[in-house]
Design a protein around this motif. Sequence first.
Motif, PDB file in Angstrom:
ATOM      1  N   ILE A  51     -14.787   7.093  -9.538  1.00  0.00           N
ATOM      2  CA  ILE A  51     -14.177   5.789  -8.766  1.00  0.00           C
ATOM      3  C   ILE A  51     -14.251   4.555  -9.644  1.00  0.00           C
ATOM      4  O   ILE A  51     -13.331   3.880  -9.657  1.00  0.00           O
ATOM      5  N   GLU A  52     -15.304   4.166 -10.280  1.00  0.00           N
ATOM      6  CA  GLU A  52     -15.435   3.198 -10.936  1.00  0.00           C
ATOM      7  C   GLU A  52     -14.560   3.123 -12.154  1.00  0.00           C
ATOM      8  O   GLU A  52     -13.767   1.897 -12.603  1.00  0.00           O
ATOM      9  N   LYS A  53     -14.168   4.316 -12.604  1.00  0.00           N
ATOM     10  CA  LYS A  53     -13.285   4.170 -13.737  1.00  0.00           C
ATOM     11  C   LYS A  53     -11.728   3.887 -12.984  1.00  0.00           C
ATOM     12  O   LYS A  53     -11.043   3.576 -13.934  1.00  0.00           O
ATOM     13  N   GLN A  54     -11.677   4.333 -11.667  1.00  0.00           N
ATOM     14  CA  GLN A  54     -10.383   4.233 -11.350  1.00  0.00           C
ATOM     15  C   GLN A  54     -10.141   2.807 -10.429  1.00  0.00           C
ATOM     16  O   GLN A  54      -9.363   2.530  -9.629  1.00  0.00           O
ATOM     17  N   ARG A  55     -11.183   2.005 -11.058  1.00  0.00           N
ATOM     18  CA  ARG A  55     -11.303   0.706 -10.127  1.00  0.00           C
ATOM     19  C   ARG A  55     -10.103  -0.167 -10.118  1.00  0.00           C
ATOM     20  O   ARG A  55      -9.249  -0.682  -9.050  1.00  0.00           O
ATOM     21  N   GLU A  56      -9.268  -0.097 -11.426  1.00  0.00           N
ATOM     22  CA  GLU A  56      -8.095  -1.149 -11.400  1.00  0.00           C
ATOM     23  C   GLU A  56      -7.044  -0.482 -10.688  1.00  0.00           C
ATOM     24  O   GLU A  56      -6.380  -1.054  -9.735  1.00  0.00           O
ATOM     25  N   TRP A  57      -6.954   1.067 -10.454  1.00  0.00           N
ATOM     26  CA  TRP A  57      -5.858   1.607  -9.651  1.00  0.00           C
ATOM     27  C   TRP A  57      -6.132   1.341  -8.292  1.00  0.00           C
ATOM     28  O   TRP A  57      -5.303   0.954  -7.327  1.00  0.00           O
ATOM     29  N   LEU A  58      -7.314   1.507  -7.656  1.00  0.00           N
ATOM     30  CA  LEU A  58      -7.957   1.374  -6.501  1.00  0.00           C
ATOM     31  C   LEU A  58      -7.587  -0.091  -5.944  1.00  0.00           C
ATOM     32  O   LEU A  58      -7.111  -0.262  -4.701  1.00  0.00           O
ATOM     33  N   ASP A  59      -8.089  -1.082  -6.703  1.00  0.00           N
ATOM     34  CA  ASP A  59      -7.629  -2.792  -6.478  1.00  0.00           C
ATOM     35  C   ASP A  59      -6.273  -2.650  -6.070  1.00  0.00           C
ATOM     36  O   ASP A  59      -5.759  -3.353  -5.116  1.00  0.00           O
ATOM     37  N   ALA A  60      -5.360  -2.145  -7.034  1.00  0.00           N
ATOM     38  CA  ALA A  60      -3.915  -2.517  -6.862  1.00  0.00           C
ATOM     39  C   ALA A  60      -3.364  -1.831  -5.424  1.00  0.00           C
ATOM     40  O   ALA A  60      -2.803  -2.231  -4.950  1.00  0.00           O
ATOM     41  N   GLN A  61      -4.057  -0.517  -5.246  1.00  0.00           N
ATOM     42  CA  GLN A  61      -3.648   0.090  -4.031  1.00  0.00           C
ATOM     43  C   GLN A  61      -4.094  -0.538  -2.734  1.00  0.00           C
ATOM     44  O   GLN A  61      -3.136  -0.538  -1.852  1.00  0.00           O
ATOM     45  N   LEU A  62      -5.036  -1.130  -2.984  1.00  0.00           N
ATOM     46  CA  LEU A  62      -5.568  -1.744  -1.679  1.00  0.00           C
ATOM     47  C   LEU A  62      -5.031  -2.978  -1.507  1.00  0.00           C
ATOM     48  O   LEU A  62      -4.761  -3.520  -0.141  1.00  0.00           O
ATOM     49  N   VAL A  63      -4.323  -3.554  -2.487  1.00  0.00           N
ATOM     50  CA  VAL A  63      -3.781  -4.816  -2.199  1.00  0.00           C
ATOM     51  C   VAL A  63      -2.192  -4.546  -1.552  1.00  0.00           C
ATOM     52  O   VAL A  63      -1.864  -5.407  -0.687  1.00  0.00           O
ATOM     53  N   LYS A  64      -1.667  -3.254  -1.864  1.00  0.00           N
ATOM     54  CA  LYS A  64      -0.382  -3.052  -1.406  1.00  0.00           C
ATOM     55  C   LYS A  64      -0.362  -2.387   0.212  1.00  0.00           C
ATOM     56  O   LYS A  64       0.698  -2.462   0.743  1.00  0.00           O
ATOM     57  N   VAL A  65      -1.582  -1.631   0.510  1.00  0.00           N
ATOM     58  CA  VAL A  65      -1.435  -0.951   1.668  1.00  0.00           C
ATOM     59  C   VAL A  65      -1.317  -1.670   2.815  1.00  0.00           C
ATOM     60  O   VAL A  65      -2.006  -3.034   2.858  1.00  0.00           O
ATOM     61  N   PRO A  66      -0.581  -1.566   4.054  1.00  0.00           N
ATOM     62  CA  PRO A  66      -0.726  -2.341   5.312  1.00  0.00           C
ATOM     63  C   PRO A  66      -2.051  -2.365   5.938  1.00  0.00           C
ATOM     64  O   PRO A  66      -2.929  -1.491   5.574  1.00  0.00           O
ATOM     65  N   PRO A  67      -2.502  -3.280   6.383  1.00  0.00           N
ATOM     66  CA  PRO A  67      -3.698  -3.435   7.113  1.00  0.00           C
ATOM     67  C   PRO A  67      -3.949  -2.446   8.222  1.00  0.00           C
ATOM     68  O   PRO A  67      -2.862  -2.114   8.905  1.00  0.00           O
ATOM     69  N   VAL A  68      -5.369  -2.054   8.506  1.00  0.00           N
ATOM     70  CA  VAL A  68      -5.386  -1.290   9.776  1.00  0.00           C
ATOM     71  C   VAL A  68      -5.399  -2.228  10.955  1.00  0.00           C
ATOM     72  O   VAL A  68      -5.821  -3.569  10.918  1.00  0.00           O
ATOM     73  N   VAL A  69      -4.856  -2.065  12.063  1.00  0.00           N
ATOM     74  CA  VAL A  69      -4.683  -2.914  13.220  1.00  0.00           C
ATOM     75  C   VAL A  69      -4.971  -2.155  14.523  1.00  0.00           C
ATOM     76  O   VAL A  69      -4.533  -1.045  14.555  1.00  0.00           O
ATOM     77  N   THR A  70      -5.296  -3.021  15.428  1.00  0.00           N
ATOM     78  CA  THR A  70      -5.500  -2.321  16.918  1.00  0.00           C
ATOM     79  C   THR A  70      -4.141  -2.235  17.427  1.00  0.00           C
ATOM     80  O   THR A  70      -3.316  -2.826  17.124  1.00  0.00           O
ATOM     81  N   LEU A  71      -4.041  -1.157  18.580  1.00  0.00           N
ATOM     82  CA  LEU A  71      -2.942  -1.216  19.396  1.00  0.00           C
ATOM     83  C   LEU A  71      -2.547  -2.463  20.074  1.00  0.00           C
ATOM     84  O   LEU A  71      -1.397  -2.983  20.281  1.00  0.00           O
TER      85      LEU A  71
END
Length: 236
Positions: A51-71
Amino acid sequence: MEFISASGQRVPVEVSRRKGTRHLRLRLGHQNQVLASVPWQTSDRNVARFIEKQREWLDAQLVKVPPVVTLTEWLAQHPRMTASGDVLEVRIESSTRRRADYCFDAGGAVLVLRLPVVDEASLLQLTRRFAKDALHCRVAYHAKRLQLEYGAISVRDQSSRWGSCSSRRGLSLNWRLVLVAPELQDYVLLHELAHLTEMNHGPRFWALLDAYDPLRVAHEAALDACGAELMRVGRS
């Protein structure tokens, strides 16, 4: 296990160990958690290193994904649901009744969700009840029109799928289908009904679905465009 992003966000990590898997893979789930699929005997330490080796990819994905929201949050921004091929305005009301229920107002154009306790859990439960009723009716309409016979229908909280069809002709549908546009809801239902005839995704299946929904390519693209956001509704 957690992943701490570059912005300081603490992201849960769910590890799935699988026999026969040779490679370590990461993806983001619909609760914006990290899902790690790893070989059976992989240690937590090696997962953490990967996971640490994939840090750059994960950070980029987390910026792009929509937020989790309540109904609750979603309906405050988008106060509408789909049923019977129409878009209904949604109104949430506090009720003196002992049991939550729903009714229609304005000649059927407004869906009124009546709740003794107006909170997220109660709203989710009632919305899922409405979704079960609405999707049962819409499936019955299309099946009758297409002269198809189906088995049991279940409306559930799937983690990623909009729907599925079993070998016993049973349909399983995601309750969030009441949040999509009418033509996209119909596309998903028609897709699963097509599996009653073709239990695969071969050329005959797509030809049949094209006959059921001549705009299916456009509908697939539209559903893909909004799917990531909608799949994150009601998961917080």
